[in-house]
Design a protein around this motif. Sequence first.
Motif, PDB file in Angstrom:
ATOM      1  N   GLY A  31      20.241 -20.826 -40.091  1.00  0.00           N
ATOM      2  CA  GLY A  31      19.315 -21.480 -39.177  1.00  0.00           C
ATOM      3  C   GLY A  31      19.228 -20.769 -37.847  1.00  0.00           C
ATOM      4  N   GLY A 212      19.324 -25.578 -32.816  1.00  0.00           N
ATOM      5  CA  GLY A 212      18.804 -25.648 -34.168  1.00  0.00           C
ATOM      6  C   GLY A 212      17.769 -24.549 -34.394  1.00  0.00           C
ATOM      7  N   PRO A 213      17.271 -24.445 -35.650  1.00  0.00           N
ATOM      8  CA  PRO A 213      17.642 -25.241 -36.810  1.00  0.00           C
ATOM      9  C   PRO A 213      18.994 -24.799 -37.358  1.00  0.00           C
ATOM     10  N   TRP A 216      23.068 -29.419 -40.003  1.00  0.00           N
ATOM     11  CA  TRP A 216      23.060 -30.331 -38.865  1.00  0.00           C
ATOM     12  C   TRP A 216      24.453 -30.705 -38.389  1.00  0.00           C
ATOM     13  N   SER A 243      14.993 -27.726 -32.532  1.00  0.00           N
ATOM     14  CA  SER A 243      14.218 -27.159 -33.634  1.00  0.00           C
ATOM     15  C   SER A 243      14.747 -27.714 -34.957  1.00  0.00           C
ATOM     16  N   LEU A 244      13.895 -28.421 -35.692  1.00  0.00           N
ATOM     17  CA  LEU A 244      14.327 -29.120 -36.896  1.00  0.00           C
ATOM     18  C   LEU A 244      14.267 -28.224 -38.126  1.00  0.00           C
ATOM     19  N   ASN A 245      15.030 -28.617 -39.137  1.00  0.00           N
ATOM     20  CA  ASN A 245      15.044 -27.907 -40.407  1.00  0.00           C
ATOM     21  C   ASN A 245      13.777 -28.201 -41.198  1.00  0.00           C
TER      22      ASN A 245
END
Length: 338
Positions: A31, A212-213, A216, A243-245
Amino acid sequence: MPERGGRAAARPGGRRRGTNPKVVALGGGQGLSASLAALRRITGDLTAVVTVADDGGSSGRLRDELGVLPPGDLRKALAALCGDDDWGQTWARVIQHRFAGEGELQGHAVGNLLIVALWEQLGDHVRALEWVGRLLGAHGRVLPMSAVPLELEALVRGHDPSRAEDVDTVRGQATVALTPGEVQSVHLVPADPPAVPEAVEAVLDADWVVLGPGSWFSSVIPHLLVPELLDALTETKARRVLSLNLAPQPGETSGFSPQRHLEVLARHAPKLAFDVVLADEAAVPDRESLTEAAERLGGTVELAPVAAPDSSAKHDPELLAAAYDRIFRMHGRIGPWR
Protein backbone atom coordinates in the motif's frame (compact mmCIF):
# COMPACT_ATOMS: atom_id res chain seq x y z
CA MET A 1 26.49 11.90 4.33
CA PRO A 2 24.40 11.67 1.18
CA GLU A 3 22.51 14.72 0.11
CA ARG A 4 18.82 14.74 -0.68
CA GLY A 5 17.90 16.17 -4.04
CA GLY A 6 14.68 17.73 -5.15
CA ARG A 7 14.10 20.38 -2.50
CA ALA A 8 12.50 23.52 -3.83
CA ALA A 9 14.33 26.77 -3.25
CA ALA A 10 13.05 28.86 -0.37
CA ARG A 11 11.72 32.36 -0.78
CA PRO A 12 12.33 35.06 1.80
CA GLY A 13 9.93 34.61 4.69
CA GLY A 14 9.84 30.82 4.32
CA ARG A 15 7.56 30.29 1.30
CA ARG A 16 9.12 28.01 -1.32
CA ARG A 17 9.21 28.92 -4.96
CA GLY A 18 7.00 26.90 -7.30
CA THR A 19 4.63 24.09 -6.53
CA ASN A 20 6.82 21.47 -4.87
CA PRO A 21 5.13 20.49 -1.61
CA LYS A 22 6.79 18.72 1.28
CA VAL A 23 4.90 15.43 1.49
CA VAL A 24 5.19 12.71 4.13
CA ALA A 25 3.60 9.32 3.42
CA LEU A 26 3.06 6.79 6.19
CA GLY A 27 2.29 3.09 5.95
CA GLY A 28 3.96 -0.14 4.97
CA GLY A 29 4.06 -2.92 2.42
CA GLN A 30 2.44 -2.74 -0.99
CA GLY A 31 0.00 0.00 0.00
CA LEU A 32 2.74 2.47 0.91
CA SER A 33 4.68 1.45 -2.19
CA ALA A 34 1.69 2.35 -4.36
CA SER A 35 1.36 5.73 -2.69
CA LEU A 36 5.08 6.50 -3.04
CA ALA A 37 5.16 5.46 -6.70
CA ALA A 38 2.39 8.01 -7.28
CA LEU A 39 3.69 10.82 -5.07
CA ARG A 40 7.23 10.79 -6.51
CA ARG A 41 5.64 11.81 -9.82
CA ILE A 42 4.26 15.06 -8.41
CA THR A 43 6.76 16.27 -5.80
CA GLY A 44 10.52 16.33 -5.38
CA ASP A 45 10.30 16.58 -1.58
CA LEU A 46 8.96 13.24 -0.37
CA THR A 47 9.56 11.31 2.87
CA ALA A 48 8.25 7.82 3.64
CA VAL A 49 7.72 6.82 7.27
CA VAL A 50 7.53 3.04 7.43
CA THR A 51 6.17 0.62 10.00
CA VAL A 52 8.71 -1.76 11.59
CA ALA A 53 6.59 -4.55 13.05
CA ASP A 54 7.03 -7.12 10.25
CA ASP A 55 7.95 -10.57 11.56
CA GLY A 56 7.52 -12.80 8.52
CA GLY A 57 9.71 -14.05 5.67
CA SER A 58 13.20 -12.70 5.11
CA SER A 59 12.59 -9.73 7.42
CA GLY A 60 11.48 -11.96 10.25
CA ARG A 61 14.52 -14.21 9.87
CA LEU A 62 16.94 -11.28 9.93
CA ARG A 63 15.12 -9.76 12.87
CA ASP A 64 15.32 -13.02 14.85
CA GLU A 65 18.92 -13.85 13.94
CA LEU A 66 20.49 -10.38 14.19
CA GLY A 67 18.13 -8.40 16.41
CA VAL A 68 17.70 -5.69 13.74
CA LEU A 69 14.69 -3.76 12.54
CA PRO A 70 12.76 -5.73 9.93
CA PRO A 71 14.05 -4.24 6.65
CA GLY A 72 11.42 -5.55 4.21
CA ASP A 73 8.92 -2.69 4.19
CA LEU A 74 11.79 -0.18 4.14
CA ARG A 75 13.20 -1.98 1.08
CA LYS A 76 9.83 -1.91 -0.68
CA ALA A 77 9.52 1.81 -0.03
CA LEU A 78 12.98 2.45 -1.49
CA ALA A 79 12.15 0.38 -4.56
CA ALA A 80 8.95 2.38 -5.07
CA LEU A 81 10.97 5.60 -5.01
CA CYS A 82 13.26 4.44 -7.83
CA GLY A 83 12.86 6.33 -11.07
CA ASP A 84 11.47 5.01 -14.33
CA ASP A 85 14.82 5.25 -16.15
CA ASP A 86 17.15 2.27 -16.67
CA TRP A 87 19.16 3.05 -13.53
CA GLY A 88 16.13 3.24 -11.28
CA GLN A 89 14.32 0.22 -12.66
CA THR A 90 17.47 -1.92 -12.66
CA TRP A 91 18.18 -1.16 -9.03
CA ALA A 92 14.53 -1.64 -8.09
CA ARG A 93 14.67 -5.15 -9.55
CA VAL A 94 18.01 -5.88 -7.87
CA ILE A 95 16.96 -4.95 -4.34
CA GLN A 96 13.65 -6.80 -4.74
CA HIS A 97 15.38 -9.94 -6.05
CA ARG A 98 15.07 -12.99 -3.79
CA PHE A 99 17.59 -15.82 -3.77
CA ALA A 100 16.36 -19.20 -4.95
CA GLY A 101 17.71 -22.62 -4.02
CA GLU A 102 17.52 -24.47 -0.73
CA GLY A 103 20.40 -22.98 1.26
CA GLU A 104 20.44 -20.43 4.05
CA LEU A 105 20.08 -17.54 1.60
CA GLN A 106 16.88 -19.00 0.12
CA GLY A 107 14.09 -16.44 0.23
CA HIS A 108 16.24 -13.53 1.37
CA ALA A 109 15.83 -10.30 -0.62
CA VAL A 110 19.04 -8.63 -1.79
CA GLY A 111 17.83 -5.26 -0.53
CA ASN A 112 17.22 -6.61 2.96
CA LEU A 113 20.82 -7.81 3.19
CA LEU A 114 22.14 -4.51 1.81
CA ILE A 115 20.17 -2.45 4.33
CA VAL A 116 21.22 -4.61 7.28
CA ALA A 117 24.87 -4.52 6.16
CA LEU A 118 24.83 -0.72 6.14
CA TRP A 119 23.12 -0.64 9.53
CA GLU A 120 25.96 -2.74 10.93
CA GLN A 121 28.61 -0.66 9.15
CA LEU A 122 27.27 2.75 10.12
CA GLY A 123 25.39 2.04 13.35
CA ASP A 124 22.72 4.53 12.32
CA HIS A 125 19.37 3.54 10.79
CA VAL A 126 18.69 6.89 9.17
CA ARG A 127 22.15 7.42 7.68
CA ALA A 128 22.21 3.89 6.30
CA LEU A 129 18.86 4.30 4.57
CA GLU A 130 20.03 7.62 3.12
CA TRP A 131 23.04 5.85 1.62
CA VAL A 132 20.87 3.11 0.10
CA GLY A 133 18.59 5.78 -1.34
CA ARG A 134 21.58 7.57 -2.84
CA LEU A 135 22.79 4.35 -4.48
CA LEU A 136 19.36 3.73 -6.00
CA GLY A 137 18.80 7.32 -7.06
CA ALA A 138 15.61 7.26 -4.97
CA HIS A 139 13.21 10.17 -5.44
CA GLY A 140 12.72 10.74 -1.73
CA ARG A 141 13.78 9.67 1.74
CA VAL A 142 12.79 6.56 3.72
CA LEU A 143 12.62 6.50 7.54
CA PRO A 144 11.51 3.85 10.03
CA MET A 145 8.74 5.00 12.36
CA SER A 146 10.70 3.68 15.36
CA ALA A 147 14.31 2.60 15.90
CA VAL A 148 13.33 -0.50 17.92
CA PRO A 149 11.77 -3.68 16.49
CA LEU A 150 8.10 -3.80 17.36
CA GLU A 151 5.64 -6.64 17.82
CA LEU A 152 2.02 -6.24 16.82
CA GLU A 153 -0.70 -7.73 19.00
CA ALA A 154 -4.40 -7.78 18.17
CA LEU A 155 -7.57 -8.59 20.05
CA VAL A 156 -9.59 -10.77 17.68
CA ARG A 157 -13.15 -11.95 18.15
CA GLY A 158 -13.75 -15.42 16.72
CA HIS A 159 -10.11 -16.20 16.00
CA ASP A 160 -11.05 -19.77 16.87
CA PRO A 161 -14.15 -20.53 14.76
CA SER A 162 -15.37 -22.98 17.41
CA ARG A 163 -15.54 -20.06 19.90
CA ALA A 164 -17.07 -17.41 17.69
CA GLU A 165 -17.81 -14.92 20.49
CA ASP A 166 -14.56 -15.24 22.40
CA VAL A 167 -11.83 -12.61 22.07
CA ASP A 168 -8.24 -13.86 21.82
CA THR A 169 -4.88 -12.13 21.63
CA VAL A 170 -3.11 -12.75 18.32
CA ARG A 171 0.59 -11.91 18.10
CA GLY A 172 2.75 -10.98 15.12
CA GLN A 173 2.11 -8.79 12.10
CA ALA A 174 2.11 -11.71 9.67
CA THR A 175 -0.45 -13.57 11.79
CA VAL A 176 -2.66 -10.52 12.34
CA ALA A 177 -2.72 -9.77 8.62
CA LEU A 178 -4.26 -13.17 7.85
CA THR A 179 -6.23 -13.83 11.01
CA PRO A 180 -9.71 -15.35 10.81
CA GLY A 181 -12.29 -13.62 12.95
CA GLU A 182 -12.83 -9.91 13.53
CA VAL A 183 -9.96 -7.68 14.66
CA GLN A 184 -11.20 -5.47 17.49
CA SER A 185 -8.05 -3.46 18.19
CA VAL A 186 -4.27 -3.58 17.89
CA HIS A 187 -1.39 -2.44 20.07
CA LEU A 188 2.39 -2.51 19.98
CA VAL A 189 4.94 -4.31 22.12
CA PRO A 190 6.79 -2.61 23.65
CA ALA A 191 4.01 -0.17 24.39
CA ASP A 192 4.70 3.52 23.79
CA PRO A 193 7.81 2.96 21.65
CA PRO A 194 10.05 5.93 20.80
CA ALA A 195 9.63 7.49 17.37
CA VAL A 196 12.58 8.20 15.12
CA PRO A 197 13.20 11.94 15.64
CA GLU A 198 13.63 12.59 11.92
CA ALA A 199 10.19 11.09 11.28
CA VAL A 200 8.58 13.38 13.85
CA GLU A 201 10.42 16.37 12.38
CA ALA A 202 9.31 15.47 8.85
CA VAL A 203 5.65 15.28 9.87
CA LEU A 204 5.80 18.59 11.73
CA ASP A 205 7.52 20.28 8.77
CA ALA A 206 5.27 18.80 6.07
CA ASP A 207 2.76 20.54 3.83
CA TRP A 208 0.80 17.34 3.27
CA VAL A 209 0.68 14.07 5.20
CA VAL A 210 -0.72 10.96 3.51
CA LEU A 211 -1.74 7.93 5.60
CA GLY A 212 -2.56 4.71 3.74
CA PRO A 213 -3.43 2.80 1.71
CA GLY A 214 -2.25 -0.51 3.14
CA SER A 215 -3.11 -3.33 5.52
CA TRP A 216 -5.28 -1.39 7.91
CA PHE A 217 -4.46 -2.98 11.26
CA SER A 218 -0.92 -4.14 10.51
CA SER A 219 0.53 -1.29 8.39
CA VAL A 220 -1.62 1.84 8.74
CA ILE A 221 -2.90 2.01 12.32
CA PRO A 222 0.48 1.08 13.94
CA HIS A 223 1.75 4.59 13.13
CA LEU A 224 -0.94 5.95 15.43
CA LEU A 225 0.31 3.76 18.30
CA VAL A 226 3.68 5.52 18.53
CA PRO A 227 2.90 8.41 20.91
CA GLU A 228 5.44 10.94 19.57
CA LEU A 229 4.37 10.23 16.01
CA LEU A 230 0.67 10.53 16.85
CA ASP A 231 1.36 13.84 18.63
CA ALA A 232 3.16 15.11 15.54
CA LEU A 233 0.31 13.99 13.26
CA THR A 234 -2.17 15.77 15.52
CA GLU A 235 -0.15 18.97 15.93
CA THR A 236 1.25 19.43 12.42
CA LYS A 237 0.02 22.34 10.34
CA ALA A 238 0.09 20.06 7.31
CA ARG A 239 -3.08 19.01 5.53
CA ARG A 240 -3.84 15.33 6.12
CA VAL A 241 -5.08 12.82 3.53
CA LEU A 242 -6.39 9.36 4.39
CA SER A 243 -6.07 7.09 1.36
CA LEU A 244 -8.37 4.06 1.40
CA ASN A 245 -7.79 0.59 0.02
CA LEU A 246 -9.47 -0.67 -3.12
CA ALA A 247 -11.02 -3.65 -1.33
CA PRO A 248 -11.16 -5.26 2.12
CA GLN A 249 -8.15 -7.43 2.93
CA PRO A 250 -8.97 -11.14 3.40
CA GLY A 251 -8.68 -11.97 7.07
CA GLU A 252 -7.70 -8.61 8.51
CA THR A 253 -10.60 -6.49 7.25
CA SER A 254 -12.94 -9.03 5.64
CA GLY A 255 -16.38 -7.54 5.16
CA PHE A 256 -15.30 -4.00 6.06
CA SER A 257 -17.04 -1.15 4.26
CA PRO A 258 -14.99 1.95 3.42
CA GLN A 259 -16.63 3.85 6.26
CA ARG A 260 -15.81 1.09 8.75
CA HIS A 261 -12.13 1.59 7.99
CA LEU A 262 -12.54 5.18 9.16
CA GLU A 263 -14.43 4.14 12.27
CA VAL A 264 -11.79 1.68 13.52
CA LEU A 265 -9.03 4.19 12.82
CA ALA A 266 -10.89 6.79 14.85
CA ARG A 267 -11.17 4.37 17.77
CA HIS A 268 -7.39 4.08 17.87
CA ALA A 269 -6.75 7.83 17.49
CA PRO A 270 -9.92 9.73 18.44
CA LYS A 271 -8.26 13.17 18.35
CA LEU A 272 -6.73 12.82 14.89
CA ALA A 273 -8.52 14.70 12.11
CA PHE A 274 -8.19 14.44 8.34
CA ASP A 275 -8.85 17.03 5.67
CA VAL A 276 -9.50 14.61 2.80
CA VAL A 277 -10.46 10.95 2.50
CA LEU A 278 -9.49 9.56 -0.90
CA ALA A 279 -11.29 6.49 -2.26
CA ASP A 280 -11.71 4.78 -5.60
CA GLU A 281 -15.11 5.71 -6.92
CA ALA A 282 -15.90 2.09 -7.89
CA ALA A 283 -15.11 0.83 -4.37
CA VAL A 284 -17.69 2.96 -2.55
CA PRO A 285 -21.20 1.48 -2.72
CA ASP A 286 -22.60 3.87 -0.09
CA ARG A 287 -21.27 7.37 -0.68
CA GLU A 288 -23.53 8.99 1.89
CA SER A 289 -22.25 6.78 4.73
CA LEU A 290 -18.64 7.37 3.76
CA THR A 291 -19.25 11.12 3.58
CA GLU A 292 -20.75 11.08 7.08
CA ALA A 293 -17.80 9.07 8.45
CA ALA A 294 -15.33 11.46 6.83
CA GLU A 295 -17.15 14.46 8.29
CA ARG A 296 -16.78 12.94 11.76
CA LEU A 297 -13.03 13.00 11.13
CA GLY A 298 -13.25 16.63 10.02
CA GLY A 299 -12.79 15.97 6.32
CA THR A 300 -14.40 15.62 2.93
CA VAL A 301 -14.45 12.71 0.50
CA GLU A 302 -12.68 12.73 -2.83
CA LEU A 303 -13.68 9.95 -5.22
CA ALA A 304 -11.43 9.21 -8.17
CA PRO A 305 -10.63 6.31 -10.49
CA VAL A 306 -7.32 5.11 -9.00
CA ALA A 307 -7.46 1.34 -9.61
CA ALA A 308 -5.30 -0.39 -12.20
CA PRO A 309 -7.36 -1.31 -15.28
CA ASP A 310 -6.38 -5.00 -15.08
CA SER A 311 -8.75 -5.72 -12.16
CA SER A 312 -5.79 -6.70 -9.97
CA ALA A 313 -7.04 -4.69 -6.97
CA LYS A 314 -3.88 -2.58 -7.18
CA HIS A 315 -3.55 1.16 -7.51
CA ASP A 316 -2.42 2.60 -10.83
CA PRO A 317 0.52 4.95 -10.12
CA GLU A 318 -0.44 7.49 -12.80
CA LEU A 319 -4.10 7.59 -11.79
CA LEU A 320 -3.25 7.81 -8.09
CA ALA A 321 -0.73 10.58 -8.84
CA ALA A 322 -3.43 12.51 -10.69
CA ALA A 323 -5.79 12.13 -7.73
CA TYR A 324 -3.19 13.32 -5.21
CA ASP A 325 -2.23 16.24 -7.45
CA ARG A 326 -5.85 17.30 -7.77
CA ILE A 327 -6.28 17.13 -3.98
CA PHE A 328 -3.14 19.19 -3.41
CA ARG A 329 -4.36 21.80 -5.91
CA MET A 330 -7.97 21.96 -4.77
CA HIS A 331 -7.67 21.74 -0.99
CA GLY A 332 -5.85 24.79 0.22
CA ARG A 333 -2.52 24.40 -1.56
CA ILE A 334 -1.35 27.87 -0.64
CA GLY A 335 -2.95 28.29 2.76
CA PRO A 336 -1.08 25.83 4.99
CA TRP A 337 2.27 25.98 3.19
CA ARG A 338 4.96 27.99 4.84
